[in-house]
Scaffold this motif. Structure first.
Motif, PDB file in Angstrom:
ATOM      1  N   LEU A  57      54.102  66.264 -91.147  1.00  0.00           N
ATOM      2  CA  LEU A  57      52.832  65.563 -90.976  1.00  0.00           C
ATOM      3  C   LEU A  57      53.068  64.130 -90.491  1.00  0.00           C
ATOM      4  N   ASP A  58      54.065  63.465 -91.066  1.00  0.00           N
ATOM      5  CA  ASP A  58      54.405  62.106 -90.628  1.00  0.00           C
ATOM      6  C   ASP A  58      54.797  62.084 -89.148  1.00  0.00           C
ATOM      7  N   VAL A  59      55.683  62.982 -88.775  1.00  0.00           N
ATOM      8  CA  VAL A  59      56.155  63.030 -87.377  1.00  0.00           C
ATOM      9  C   VAL A  59      55.006  63.368 -86.435  1.00  0.00           C
ATOM     10  N   TRP A  60      54.176  64.329 -86.791  1.00  0.00           N
ATOM     11  CA  TRP A  60      53.031  64.720 -85.958  1.00  0.00           C
ATOM     12  C   TRP A  60      52.083  63.543 -85.775  1.00  0.00           C
ATOM     13  N   ALA A  61      51.782  62.834 -86.853  1.00  0.00           N
ATOM     14  CA  ALA A  61      50.858  61.697 -86.770  1.00  0.00           C
ATOM     15  C   ALA A  61      51.450  60.560 -85.933  1.00  0.00           C
ATOM     16  N   ILE A  62      52.710  60.247 -86.154  1.00  0.00           N
ATOM     17  CA  ILE A  62      53.353  59.163 -85.396  1.00  0.00           C
ATOM     18  C   ILE A  62      53.417  59.521 -83.910  1.00  0.00           C
ATOM     19  N   THR A  63      53.766  60.765 -83.625  1.00  0.00           N
ATOM     20  CA  THR A  63      53.814  61.222 -82.223  1.00  0.00           C
ATOM     21  C   THR A  63      52.427  61.140 -81.582  1.00  0.00           C
ATOM     22  N   THR A  64      51.408  61.540 -82.316  1.00  0.00           N
ATOM     23  CA  THR A  64      50.030  61.468 -81.807  1.00  0.00           C
ATOM     24  C   THR A  64      49.642  60.022 -81.518  1.00  0.00           C
ATOM     25  N   MET A  65      50.000  59.120 -82.410  1.00  0.00           N
ATOM     26  CA  MET A  65      49.674  57.703 -82.206  1.00  0.00           C
ATOM     27  C   MET A  65      50.425  57.130 -81.003  1.00  0.00           C
ATOM     28  N   ARG A  66      51.672  57.487 -80.866  1.00  0.00           N
ATOM     29  CA  ARG A  66      52.454  56.987 -79.716  1.00  0.00           C
ATOM     30  C   ARG A  66      51.891  57.516 -78.393  1.00  0.00           C
ATOM     31  N   ARG A  67      51.494  58.774 -78.382  1.00  0.00           N
ATOM     32  CA  ARG A  67      50.891  59.349 -77.164  1.00  0.00           C
ATOM     33  C   ARG A  67      49.583  58.653 -76.812  1.00  0.00           C
TER      34      ARG A  67
END
Length: 157
Positions: A57-67
């Motif tokens: 969940l952390d990685v998915w959220a961080i990746t979404t924010m970076r995108r």
């Protein structure tokens, strides 16, 4: 002294500081005053699963924010209002992931202090970071934030 939440929600990055403090406290308390989970070896697998879900969940959220080309740091201004990916289900998926991570470590490692600390840490994150971040997002994104906040839960419900 003015409170300028439109520029940044906090001066300190409370969420990672609280997560680390909770983990260190749980480890220290586990050494000084063990609070074992009754030799519950069968909790290891659910604990490992919670750790994996929390990290995912952390990685998915961080990746979404970076995108979305927005800031990930909790004490810096948001550049964009992110409502996709895990943000469709929770306004705070990183903090939710961190809480699941702490719970999972407690279960997998047999240290109940992590389980005690996880909701305390979540409550402190809510009071010291989330409420201020919400004021920041409201000041920055206005009606778009209000509409998003009305349809998406702060945690999961």
């Amino acid at each position: 002294m003015t409170d300028d939440r439109a520029n940044r929600p906090n001066k300190l990055p409370w969420p990672p500081m609280l997560m680390v403090a909770t983990a260190l406290a749980a480890i220290g308390l586990g050494m000084i005053l063990p609070l074992p989970l009754f030799e519950a070896w069968w909790l290891t697998l659910p604990g490992v699963l919670l750790v994996a879900i929390g990290l995912g969940l952390d990685v998915w959220a961080i990746t979404t924010m970076r995108r979305a080309a927005t800031n990930v740091l909790p004490h810096r201004a948001a550049d964009q209002l992110v409502t996709s990916g895990p943000f469709r289900f929770s306004r705070n998926p990183i903090y939710l992931g961190n809480s699941l991570l702490l719970l999972g470590i407690g279960l997998a490692g047999g240290n109940a202090w992590f389980i005690v600390g996880a909701p305390v840490s979540a409550l402190l994150v809510d009071r010291l970071a989330i409420r201020r971040e919400e004021q920041h997002l409201a000041a920055r994104f206005g009606a778009a934030w209000t509409a998003y906040a009305q349809q998406t839960p702060r945690w999961l419900f």
